[in-house]
Write a protein that holds these residues in place. Structure first.
Motif, PDB file in Angstrom:
ATOM      1  N   ALA A 126       0.730  -1.160  -0.102  1.00 55.42           N
ATOM      2  CA  ALA A 126       0.026  -0.137   0.033  1.00 55.42           C
ATOM      3  C   ALA A 126       0.906   1.301   0.242  1.00 55.42           C
ATOM      4  O   ALA A 126       0.582   2.255  -0.886  1.00 55.42           O
ATOM      5  CB  ALA A 126      -0.927  -0.091   1.150  1.00 55.42           C
ATOM      6  N   VAL A 127       1.794   1.306   0.682  1.00 56.21           N
ATOM      7  CA  VAL A 127       2.622   2.519   0.803  1.00 56.21           C
ATOM      8  C   VAL A 127       3.672   2.468  -0.496  1.00 56.21           C
ATOM      9  O   VAL A 127       3.915   3.523  -0.987  1.00 56.21           O
ATOM     10  CB  VAL A 127       3.592   2.295   2.108  1.00 56.21           C
ATOM     11  CG1 VAL A 127       4.767   3.361   1.967  1.00 56.21           C
ATOM     12  CG2 VAL A 127       3.096   2.426   3.531  1.00 56.21           C
ATOM     13  N   ARG A 128       4.022   1.235  -0.959  1.00 50.86           N
ATOM     14  CA  ARG A 128       4.640   1.351  -2.309  1.00 50.86           C
ATOM     15  C   ARG A 128       3.859   1.831  -3.432  1.00 50.86           C
ATOM     16  O   ARG A 128       4.553   2.708  -4.401  1.00 50.86           O
ATOM     17  CB  ARG A 128       5.308  -0.208  -2.671  1.00 50.86           C
ATOM     18  CG  ARG A 128       5.943  -0.094  -3.905  1.00 50.86           C
ATOM     19  CD  ARG A 128       6.772  -1.427  -3.986  1.00 50.86           C
ATOM     20  NE  ARG A 128       5.988  -2.677  -3.727  1.00 50.86           N
ATOM     21  CZ  ARG A 128       6.537  -3.856  -3.999  1.00 50.86           C
ATOM     22  NH1 ARG A 128       7.722  -4.017  -4.052  1.00 50.86           N
ATOM     23  NH2 ARG A 128       5.563  -4.836  -3.864  1.00 50.86           N
ATOM     24  N   GLN A 129       2.582   1.803  -3.325  1.00 50.98           N
ATOM     25  CA  GLN A 129       1.905   2.069  -4.280  1.00 50.98           C
ATOM     26  C   GLN A 129       1.699   3.824  -4.382  1.00 50.98           C
ATOM     27  O   GLN A 129       1.435   4.361  -5.085  1.00 50.98           O
ATOM     28  CB  GLN A 129       0.480   1.775  -4.254  1.00 50.98           C
ATOM     29  CG  GLN A 129       0.368   0.139  -4.841  1.00 50.98           C
ATOM     30  CD  GLN A 129      -1.163  -0.285  -4.485  1.00 50.98           C
ATOM     31  OE1 GLN A 129      -1.866   0.349  -4.108  1.00 50.98           O
ATOM     32  NE2 GLN A 129      -0.966  -1.577  -4.531  1.00 50.98           N
ATOM     33  N   VAL A 130       1.784   4.394  -3.103  1.00 49.01           N
ATOM     34  CA  VAL A 130       1.823   5.655  -2.870  1.00 49.01           C
ATOM     35  C   VAL A 130       2.945   6.146  -3.392  1.00 49.01           C
ATOM     36  O   VAL A 130       3.108   7.248  -3.899  1.00 49.01           O
ATOM     37  CB  VAL A 130       1.480   6.179  -1.507  1.00 49.01           C
ATOM     38  CG1 VAL A 130       1.885   7.506  -0.964  1.00 49.01           C
ATOM     39  CG2 VAL A 130       0.336   5.613  -0.969  1.00 49.01           C
ATOM     40  N   LEU A 306      14.178   5.691   0.863  1.00 43.70           N
ATOM     41  CA  LEU A 306      13.250   4.975   0.627  1.00 43.70           C
ATOM     42  C   LEU A 306      13.678   3.317   0.407  1.00 43.70           C
ATOM     43  O   LEU A 306      14.481   3.114  -0.298  1.00 43.70           O
ATOM     44  CB  LEU A 306      12.102   5.444  -0.503  1.00 43.70           C
ATOM     45  CG  LEU A 306      11.377   6.538  -0.123  1.00 43.70           C
ATOM     46  CD1 LEU A 306      10.588   7.000  -1.685  1.00 43.70           C
ATOM     47  CD2 LEU A 306      10.364   6.495   0.928  1.00 43.70           C
ATOM     48  N   ILE A 307      13.077   2.297   1.217  1.00 41.12           N
ATOM     49  CA  ILE A 307      13.271   1.064   1.040  1.00 41.12           C
ATOM     50  C   ILE A 307      12.299   0.604  -0.187  1.00 41.12           C
ATOM     51  O   ILE A 307      11.183   0.440  -0.140  1.00 41.12           O
ATOM     52  CB  ILE A 307      12.879   0.319   2.159  1.00 41.12           C
ATOM     53  CG1 ILE A 307      13.807   0.791   3.250  1.00 41.12           C
ATOM     54  CG2 ILE A 307      13.302  -1.209   2.052  1.00 41.12           C
ATOM     55  CD1 ILE A 307      13.314   0.355   4.627  1.00 41.12           C
ATOM     56  N   ARG A 499       7.566  -2.980   9.360  1.00 45.04           N
ATOM     57  CA  ARG A 499       8.576  -2.012   9.881  1.00 45.04           C
ATOM     58  C   ARG A 499       8.970  -1.098   8.432  1.00 45.04           C
ATOM     59  O   ARG A 499       9.245  -0.014   8.800  1.00 45.04           O
ATOM     60  CB  ARG A 499       9.800  -2.787  10.235  1.00 45.04           C
ATOM     61  CG  ARG A 499      10.806  -1.773  10.708  1.00 45.04           C
ATOM     62  CD  ARG A 499      10.520  -1.054  12.029  1.00 45.04           C
ATOM     63  NE  ARG A 499      11.549  -0.110  12.343  1.00 45.04           N
ATOM     64  CZ  ARG A 499      11.505   0.977  13.206  1.00 45.04           C
ATOM     65  NH1 ARG A 499      10.384   1.278  13.741  1.00 45.04           N
ATOM     66  NH2 ARG A 499      12.806   1.529  13.560  1.00 45.04           N
ATOM     67  N   ALA A 500       9.133  -1.826   7.474  1.00 43.06           N
ATOM     68  CA  ALA A 500       9.795  -1.065   6.307  1.00 43.06           C
ATOM     69  C   ALA A 500       8.403  -0.227   5.687  1.00 43.06           C
ATOM     70  O   ALA A 500       8.801   0.993   5.388  1.00 43.06           O
ATOM     71  CB  ALA A 500      10.200  -1.950   5.131  1.00 43.06           C
ATOM     72  N   ALA A 501       7.276  -0.552   5.857  1.00 36.66           N
ATOM     73  CA  ALA A 501       6.233   0.201   5.484  1.00 36.66           C
ATOM     74  C   ALA A 501       6.001   1.646   6.192  1.00 36.66           C
ATOM     75  O   ALA A 501       5.771   2.549   5.639  1.00 36.66           O
ATOM     76  CB  ALA A 501       4.986  -0.585   5.639  1.00 36.66           C
TER      77      ALA A 501
END
Length: 532
Positions: A126-130, A306-307, A499-501
């Protein structure tokens, strides 16, 4: 049954009434305002297929709670307490002022649902889509690779503790094992929860105990009923067999056939350190840093921090080495990149793979060993495979022998006659037989990498961008997150992605993340990187 967002909160809405008390630019304030856009109900619909039953807490609320939990390194009980008492947490999760939140066990239940679903890393996704929607990574063609040692969640066990625990588990899990133990195991009362009562300062008493425990383990393994075992029973037997052999060796005056044992004078490769978490291993990040646990492998965009990819692996084994995991971290990258990494990634196979894929490598080459301090290295010898000759720094030539062995190595010997009287011998070798030069199939690939690393522009790029991944690792292990709060790589992998998110979300917020009219974007002025 999936719960829906509450139309009315319990008591005044915290975000509406106490907005000025929530730190602006923090993760709390962002989630309070954009929680439903980040974690809409539709994202979790497949986790709740049945329309029947009592409605659960809305999954978006639980997702926010887990993001905040992993960001601050809290336990489930501490997280529930924060949701009950802290205005910031209430605002972020949409709770009312008088809302008592939910029981801490619901967080574990929600994580199990996530793990068993078709998309267990959906919070990270979800965060990666952002990230993709903002375009923050467009035009940024660098990725820094590294790994971090994470401690396991259990205590390291000594040999005696492991043997007793493994025998107890077999007695408990395997049908018929209790009767075998009663008849043949004499070293210890395995129903006693404590350790054997011996003089632990007496080396002879300790050796006798280890010998007796190993004998009990072998008796138990050899006399178990011959029948098909279920997964738990088979796992218990396998662990006992491993523990009974990894730390012991035949006694000093034993020929290895009389069944007398002692603790081995070495540490077994891939040694299991605990029967409670059989996947944890000894980790040697360096000669001075020793841990018991796992390794987190990650790829980072160094300019933003960013990871882009992350995974958790056991600490030992060639399939879990940094260079072996690197291809997995980069498999979703579709464009040629500049890859920055330390010498742990400087294997010929990885270099060949990345070069073929079109990437530019800023991977620090491994330092060549010198036969003499300050003397010549392999790069000082001219190796010509076309003529099968090797020429030393003194200008003397010797044949390069044909390939031999499964690694197809080729060797060249500079004999005593060639080295005797050579003015450069003191800088070349201390061997009385002369110098031996070994050529490997990847010689020219690694030699070119070592030559490239001497270029000032290469060094400037490496020094500028490579250390940025250390900053991200520092964020990853901050707030007591050096220790994984769960057992095993599967649960640890899920925790690491959560954690990464959380870290990526916080980083995006610090870069000015906003949401307007259904569109994610970044403002021009980044916020402080310390805001939570």
């Amino acid at each position: 049954m999936m719960g829906r967002s509450w139309s009315e909160s319990v008591g005044p809405d915290v975000w509406a009434t106490c907005r000025e008390l929530i730190p602006a630019g923090s993760v709390f304030a962002f989630l309070a305002e954009h929680r439903e856009a980040l974690f809409p109900e539709a994202r979790f619909a497949d986790m709740y297929p049945s329309p029947n039953g009592r409605p659960s807490v809305p999954p978006g609320v639980l997702a926010c709670a887990i993001v905040l939990q992993t960001l601050h390194g809290l336990s489930d009980v501490e997280t529930a307490q924060e949701l009950r008492c802290d205005l910031r947490w209430k605002a972020a999760c949409g709770l009312g002022l008088h809302d008592g939140a939910f029981h801490s066990s619901l967080l574990a239940y929600f994580r199990r649902r996530l793990a068993r679903s078709a998309y267990p890393d959906r919070l990270f996704d979800a965060v990666r889509q952002v990230v993709d929607a903002t375009g923050v990574l467009k035009g940024k063609h660098r990725r820094a690779l590294d790994s971090a040692v994470l401690d396991d969640a259990v205590a390291t066990q000594d040999t005696v503790t492991q043997l007793i625990a493994a025998i107890r588990r077999v007695i408990r899990e395997v049908p018929g094992a209790a009767a075998v133990a009663t008849a043949y195991c004499r070293a210890h009362d395995y129903a006693d929860p404590g350790k054997p009562r011996i003089a632990w300062s007496d080396e002879q008493a300790r050796n006798q105990l280890v010998d007796a425990l190993v004998t009990d383990a072998l008796q138990l393994l050899g006399r178990l009923p011959d029948e098909n075992l279920g997964p738990q029973a088979a796992d218990a037997v396998g662990i006992l067999a491993l523990v009974a052999g990894q730390d012991v060796e035949p006694a000093d005056d034993s020929d290895g056939t009389d069944g007398r044992w002692r603790i081995a004078r070495r540490t077994a490769y891939d040694r299991m350190v605990s029967t409670v978490d059989p996947e944890a291993r000894h980790v040697h990040k360096s000669t001075s840093q020793r841990h018991d646990g796992f390794k987190a492998h990650l790829a980072v965009e160094p300019e933003t921090g960013l990871i882009t990819a992350i995974t958790l692996r056991p600490a030992t084994g060639p399939e879990h080495h940094e260079a072996a995991v690197a291809t997995e971290l980069l498999e979703e990258e579709t464009e040629p990149l500049q890859i920055l990494a330390d010498s742990a990634y400087s294997t010929a196979r990885l270099r060949q793979h990345l070069t073929t894929a079109g990437h530019r490598l800023l991977i620090k080459p491994k330092v060549l060993r010198r036969a003499v301090s300050g003397g010549f290295t392999l790069d000082d010898f001219h190796i010509d495979t076309a003529t099968s000759t090797v020429t030393c720094p003194a200008g003397r030539t010797t044949p390069l022998l044909p390939p031999a062995g499964r690694h197809q190595q080729r060797k060249a010997w500079f004999n005593v006659q060639q080295c005797t009287g050579c003015p450069l011998r003191a800088r070349c070798t201390t061997s009385k037989r002369g110098r031996v030069v070994t050529w490997r199939p990847h010689h020219y690939l690694q030699a070119d990498a070592r030559q490239q690393a001497t270029d000032p522009s290469w060094q400037a790029d490496y020094r500028r961008w490579r250390p940025a991944v250390e900053r991200t690792i520092a964020w990853l292990v901050a707030h007591s997150n050096r220790r994984i709060p769960c057992r095993g790589t599967i649960k640890g992998e899920r925790w690491l992605h959560h954690r990464a998110a959380a870290l990526n979300l916080r980083r995006l917020i610090n870069l000015g993340l906003s949401h307007h009219n259904g569109t994610w974007s970044l403002t021009a002025t980044p916020r402080s990187s310390s805001a939570f």
